[in-house]
Structures are given as C-alpha cells and as structure tokens.
Design an enzyme around this catalytic site. Structure first.
Site, PDB file in Angstrom:
ATOM      1  N   VAL A  67       2.480 -80.242 -35.873  1.00  0.00           N
ATOM      2  CA  VAL A  67       1.022 -80.186 -35.793  1.00  0.00           C
ATOM      3  C   VAL A  67       0.462 -81.007 -34.632  1.00  0.00           C
ATOM      4  O   VAL A  67      -0.750 -81.012 -34.409  1.00  0.00           O
ATOM      5  CB  VAL A  67       0.359 -80.621 -37.122  1.00  0.00           C
ATOM      6  CG1 VAL A  67       0.721 -79.666 -38.231  1.00  0.00           C
ATOM      7  CG2 VAL A  67       0.712 -82.061 -37.478  1.00  0.00           C
ATOM      8  N   LYS A  84      11.626 -83.299 -37.282  1.00  0.00           N
ATOM      9  CA  LYS A  84      12.474 -82.932 -38.427  1.00  0.00           C
ATOM     10  C   LYS A  84      13.764 -82.262 -37.973  1.00  0.00           C
ATOM     11  O   LYS A  84      14.790 -82.353 -38.656  1.00  0.00           O
ATOM     12  CB  LYS A  84      11.696 -82.009 -39.366  1.00  0.00           C
ATOM     13  CG  LYS A  84      10.469 -82.663 -39.984  1.00  0.00           C
ATOM     14  CD  LYS A  84       9.618 -81.650 -40.736  1.00  0.00           C
ATOM     15  CE  LYS A  84       8.351 -82.280 -41.285  1.00  0.00           C
ATOM     16  NZ  LYS A  84       7.459 -81.288 -41.923  1.00  0.00           N
ATOM     17  N   TYR A  94       9.634 -91.885 -42.355  1.00  0.00           N
ATOM     18  CA  TYR A  94       9.084 -90.544 -42.142  1.00  0.00           C
ATOM     19  C   TYR A  94       7.842 -90.581 -41.244  1.00  0.00           C
ATOM     20  O   TYR A  94       7.726 -89.786 -40.298  1.00  0.00           O
ATOM     21  CB  TYR A  94       8.749 -89.896 -43.480  1.00  0.00           C
ATOM     22  CG  TYR A  94       8.069 -88.561 -43.335  1.00  0.00           C
ATOM     23  CD1 TYR A  94       8.773 -87.442 -42.902  1.00  0.00           C
ATOM     24  CD2 TYR A  94       6.707 -88.421 -43.604  1.00  0.00           C
ATOM     25  CE1 TYR A  94       8.151 -86.217 -42.745  1.00  0.00           C
ATOM     26  CE2 TYR A  94       6.077 -87.192 -43.457  1.00  0.00           C
ATOM     27  CZ  TYR A  94       6.799 -86.100 -43.023  1.00  0.00           C
ATOM     28  OH  TYR A  94       6.177 -84.899 -42.856  1.00  0.00           O
ATOM     29  N   SER A 149       6.243 -82.712 -36.625  1.00  0.00           N
ATOM     30  CA  SER A 149       7.325 -82.066 -37.382  1.00  0.00           C
ATOM     31  C   SER A 149       8.466 -81.552 -36.519  1.00  0.00           C
ATOM     32  O   SER A 149       9.513 -81.169 -37.053  1.00  0.00           O
ATOM     33  CB  SER A 149       6.766 -80.914 -38.227  1.00  0.00           C
ATOM     34  OG  SER A 149       6.071 -81.412 -39.339  1.00  0.00           O
ATOM     35  N   TYR A 169       6.725 -73.319 -40.409  1.00  0.00           N
ATOM     36  CA  TYR A 169       5.945 -73.322 -41.652  1.00  0.00           C
ATOM     37  C   TYR A 169       5.988 -71.942 -42.312  1.00  0.00           C
ATOM     38  O   TYR A 169       7.021 -71.279 -42.305  1.00  0.00           O
ATOM     39  CB  TYR A 169       4.508 -73.792 -41.371  1.00  0.00           C
ATOM     40  CG  TYR A 169       4.442 -75.072 -40.577  1.00  0.00           C
ATOM     41  CD1 TYR A 169       5.195 -76.185 -40.958  1.00  0.00           C
ATOM     42  CD2 TYR A 169       3.648 -75.189 -39.427  1.00  0.00           C
ATOM     43  CE1 TYR A 169       5.151 -77.361 -40.232  1.00  0.00           C
ATOM     44  CE2 TYR A 169       3.596 -76.382 -38.705  1.00  0.00           C
ATOM     45  CZ  TYR A 169       4.349 -77.455 -39.111  1.00  0.00           C
ATOM     46  OH  TYR A 169       4.323 -78.612 -38.395  1.00  0.00           O
TER      47      TYR A 169
END
Length: 308
Positions: free
Chosen positions: A262, A67, A191, A64, A244
């Site tokens: 992660v 992102k 993705y 992530s 998160y």
C-alpha cells in the site's frame, strides 16, 4: 531489446495521468502526506543489466512488498515447517480480514495477507531469539540483496504502531488460538518495522533478482538465497496471492508473479529473464498502485514477456 527506451516510454505514456485518480494510503498517517504525482520504474536482468526511468531513485515505504522478503527469510530459517500454521491459498478477502481468520481457527490463509505475515514475523522472532534480532536479520537480508545499506523508516513504523488496531487484533486473535508462540508486542514491532523498510525502485528490482535466477543471489558469486524449489514456490504464491484480492485480475491482465504494497510499490518477476519494480503512491480500490499496474500492463504489452 532496449529496456531503457521501453521504461522511458512507459513513464512518458503515464505521465499525464499522475495525480488524476486513486488515493494514497491515508489510514497510515505517515503515508497520507506522500505526493501521489510520482512514478518510478526499474528492472534488473539475470545478467545483471539494469534500466530505470521516472522517480526510480526516490525512496518509499515498501509496506507489504516486505512480506516477500520475510517469507524468504522464514523459508531459509524454518523450511517446510513454516506451512504447519500458514496456508497457501488465495484469501478472496481483504488483506486485513478478521472474519476468515476466525472461521479457520487462527490459521492465516497465506503468508501475504496481514495475518500470515504476522505469523511469519513470529517465526523470525523465535529463530532470532528476540524482536531486535529478527529486525536485524531482515535488514541484513535486504542490504545483501540490494547491495546498499537499507534501513527502516522510523516515522512510518511509529505511525503504523500507533494506528494499527486491526493488526493488533489479528495478532492477539492468533495468539488466542495458540498460533503465535512469542509475546505479541515484539512480533508486532517486527511486523510494523518490516513494513516500514525504505527503498527505491532500483534497490527493490535488484533485491528481488534471486526470484528470476532460480534462487541465486542477484550479484552472483555468493550463496544462493533460496533453492530452486523454494524459489518456484515463492513465485507461485506471488502469482496467486501477491496482490491482495485482485490476484486473478493481475494474472489475467499482466500474467506475471507480483507482490504489491500500500506504499504504492509492486515487484514483478519474469522467470529466467528479469525482475521489475514499479512505484506510484496512488492506490486503486483493492490497495494496489493504480499507475503501477498500468505500467506493468504496458511493459508486458511492449515486451511480450509473460509466464503464460
């Protein structure tokens, strides 16, 4: 300030804790076998100085953390129109929640939860004309920012695609609300591959360098990556949404804009000073690197660098 000594001290302090607590992201089979007894840390200053310690040269799946960079790419390509279908508020829920997405009629709460990043991938596919084009754009950006060739980890991408049922559900759910323009398959392929970008701490600290330089390219002498306004907004989203549903605790304990993944990686920004990348695969209950967060706390304590 001797950053090299500080980073070495942090690794030495945390070395006895390696493997003692936390768990790797076992729900992604290719990550389940990663040795949790690893810790790397690296930084890149606005002036181009670098320091690194521990397993800083060991490549890992950035997950992530990617992102942050796809958001950057989408802001370059789409501009403010990006926010028509993606919010900018903390979610307060797990990063892969379906419940919130239904309540908000398919509009993701922010670009750093999975649904938001899938929506960003959709914009990139539209702009590039295909999933393959979007993936090429992502790698071109990462290679430019890090100064070294960057690639996808095919094994991790395949593992995510084979087991990413919830992400598949999120994409189809948004499609049902008319929030995804393209076919779901190329969007998800983009993705899954962006999450499988493979980098080390040194490369990652370098690549994020534009965020501490008001958007200027980490190596200077090239076109700006983002403008000053966009850079400020990316940093703001990192602070409020980048870790998160632990973002409040991270702001309280560390006080820096951060983006975690992660795979155990975390990028942190000290505006006008430096960018920092840490990596340790064992995660805490919120999906953030356990020792990575401790390393950032130690860094802030030793340097007194914070946005507050």
């Amino acid at each position: 300030m001797n950053f090299q000594t500080i980073l070495e001290d942090i690794v030495a302090t945390l070395q006895p804790e390696l493997g003692a607590a936390g768990t790797v992201a076992s729900y992604i089979p290719a990550l389940a076998c990663v040795d949790p007894r690893q810790l790397g840390i690296a930084l890149h200053t606005c002036r181009g100085e670098e320091a690194a310690a521990g397993d800083s040269a060991t490549p890992f799946s950035i997950q992530s953390v990617s992102k942050l960079f796809t958001l950057t790419l989408a802001m370059q390509r789409v501009g403010d129109a990006l926010w028509e279908r993606i919010g900018r508020e903390p979610s307060g829920n797990p990063f892969n929640s379906l419940v919130q997405l239904e309540n908000e009629q398919g509009k993701p709460r922010n670009p750093f939860i999975n649904a938001g990043a899938i929506a960003v991938a959709d914009r990139l596919v539209t702009h590039a004309g295909s999933g393959e084009g979007a993936k090429a754009d992502i790698l071109a950006l990462m290679t430019s920012l890090s100064g070294e060739p960057i690639g996808f980890d095919a094994e991790v991408a395949a593992s995510e695609a084979a087991t990413g049922y919830r992400n598949i559900a999120l994409a189809n759910f948004m499609k049902s609300f008319g929030k995804i323009d393209n076919d779901v398959a190329p969007v998800l392929d983009t993705y899954f591959n962006q999450c499988a970008v493979r980098m080390n701490c040194r490369q990652l600290a370098r690549a994020a360098g534009f965020l501490c330089r008001d958007g200027a390219h980490p190596f200077g002498g090239r076109s700006d990556v983002t403008n000053e306004r966009q850079t400020r907004r990316i940093n703001a989203l990192m602070l409020t949404c980048g870790t998160y549903d632990a973002a409040g605790d991270v702001a309280f304990n560390i006080g820096l804009p951060c983006k975690s993944g992660v795979g155990g990686g975390i990028v942190a920004v000290v505006p006008d000073q430096l960018t920092l990348a840490v990596w340790s695969p064992a995660l805490d209950a919120t999906g953030n690197s356990l020792l990575g967060m401790k390393a950032l706390e130690l860094f802030v304590a030793k340097t007194r660098l914070s946005v507050f």
